[in-house]
Design a protein around this motif. Structure first.
Motif, PDB file in Angstrom:
ATOM      1  N   TYR A   1      30.256   6.194 116.073  1.00  0.00           N
ATOM      2  CA  TYR A   1      29.482   5.207 116.429  1.00  0.00           C
ATOM      3  C   TYR A   1      30.362   3.871 117.003  1.00  0.00           C
ATOM      4  N   LEU A   2      31.475   3.742 116.110  1.00  0.00           N
ATOM      5  CA  LEU A   2      32.326   2.686 116.104  1.00  0.00           C
ATOM      6  C   LEU A   2      33.180   2.860 117.716  1.00  0.00           C
ATOM      7  N   TYR A   3      33.540   4.095 117.748  1.00  0.00           N
ATOM      8  CA  TYR A   3      34.122   4.422 118.804  1.00  0.00           C
ATOM      9  C   TYR A   3      33.550   4.174 120.261  1.00  0.00           C
TER      10      TYR A   3
ATOM     11  N   ALA B   1      32.203  14.263 123.800  1.00  0.00           N
ATOM     12  CA  ALA B   1      32.385  14.511 122.500  1.00  0.00           C
ATOM     13  C   ALA B   1      31.866  13.818 121.221  1.00  0.00           C
ATOM     14  N   ALA B   2      32.145  12.523 121.546  1.00  0.00           N
ATOM     15  CA  ALA B   2      31.847  11.348 120.464  1.00  0.00           C
ATOM     16  C   ALA B   2      30.195  11.185 120.594  1.00  0.00           C
TER      17      ALA B   2
ATOM     18  N   LYS C   1      34.013   1.361 123.285  1.00  0.00           N
ATOM     19  CA  LYS C   1      33.962   1.768 124.689  1.00  0.00           C
ATOM     20  C   LYS C   1      32.984   1.186 125.408  1.00  0.00           C
ATOM     21  N   CYS C   2      32.044   0.464 124.905  1.00  0.00           N
ATOM     22  CA  CYS C   2      30.919   0.036 125.373  1.00  0.00           C
ATOM     23  C   CYS C   2      29.744   0.913 125.999  1.00  0.00           C
TER      24      CYS C   2
END
Length: 217
Positions: free
Chosen positions: A208-210, A185-186, A214-215
């Motif tokens: 984007y930061l998430y 979803a991100a 999570k690499c």
């Protein structure tokens, strides 16, 4: 002949045109001219000139100080959905961010917002301010209090036990689909942001930061 009446007329004339009286008239006239000229000059001042005459703005801190008192100008607007620093000086009223723009650039950007890059509304350091459209400003916003995913536009749909993503384009919601994982979803949200030039406005995208954390990207 009425000598008393003649004497009174001459005496009155001497008083009216005496050097002291004439000097008083001249001083009053000059004072009035000075007041009128000062008023004319003051009224011709631009907002920038008035702000610089009455205050000092420090770009490094984003704070205005009164030139006479040395005190900080304005106050924090603590009303709901505000959080801006409000100012009123010399008949000029507005958010400190907007007056800082006038102070530095010399014009009031009517039709545009002054956006805070880091989303902190009272952080009016010059490097934190930028000119933006209303739409661009609305894209650079913090997470809503009701958001539980930590990502703007990403939600857990309890009924179907799926993640869903959406994005607002021209103030209309566009649904991006349902997903088995939060990461998917991100990713959909981040791709939609890139497709619609969101990164030009929002340099701190939660999607984007998430994904970066999570690499994934």
């Amino acid at each position: 002949m009425n000598y008393n009446l003649t004497y009174n007329k001459i005496n009155r004339a001497d008083r009216d045109y005496s050097p002291i009286r004439q000097a008083t008239y001249l001083f009053s006239a000059l004072l009035l001219i000075g007041i009128l000229l000062r008023s004319e000059i003051m009224s011709a001042e631009t907002k920038q000139e008035k702000l610089k005459r009455l205050t000092i703005y420090y770009p490094e801190t984003g704070v205005f100080f009164d030139r006479k008192t040395g005190k900080i100008v304005g106050r924090l607007d603590t009303s709901e959905n505000q959080g801006y620093w409000a100012m009123y000086v010399g008949g000029i009223r507005g958010n400190r961010s907007r007056l800082a723009w006038i102070y530095m650039e010399g014009f009031d950007p009517n039709g545009y917002d002054i956006d805070h890059r880091n989303r902190i509304r009272f952080d009016d350091k010059w490097e934190n301010l930028r000119l933006a459209t209303r739409q661009c400003n609305s894209r650079n916003c913090n997470l809503k209090k009701t958001n539980k995913s930590g990502i703007t536009g990403v939600f857990w749909f309890k009924r179907d036990k799926k993640w869903t993503a959406q994005i607002f384009i021209n103030y209309k919601a566009k649904y991006l689909g349902y997903f088995d994982t939060k990461i998917e979803a991100a990713k959909a949200r981040w791709q939609a942001e890139k497709d619609n030039n969101f990164p030009d406005c929002n340099t701190y995208s939660s999607a984007y930061l998430y994904l970066k954390k999570k690499c994934v990207i």
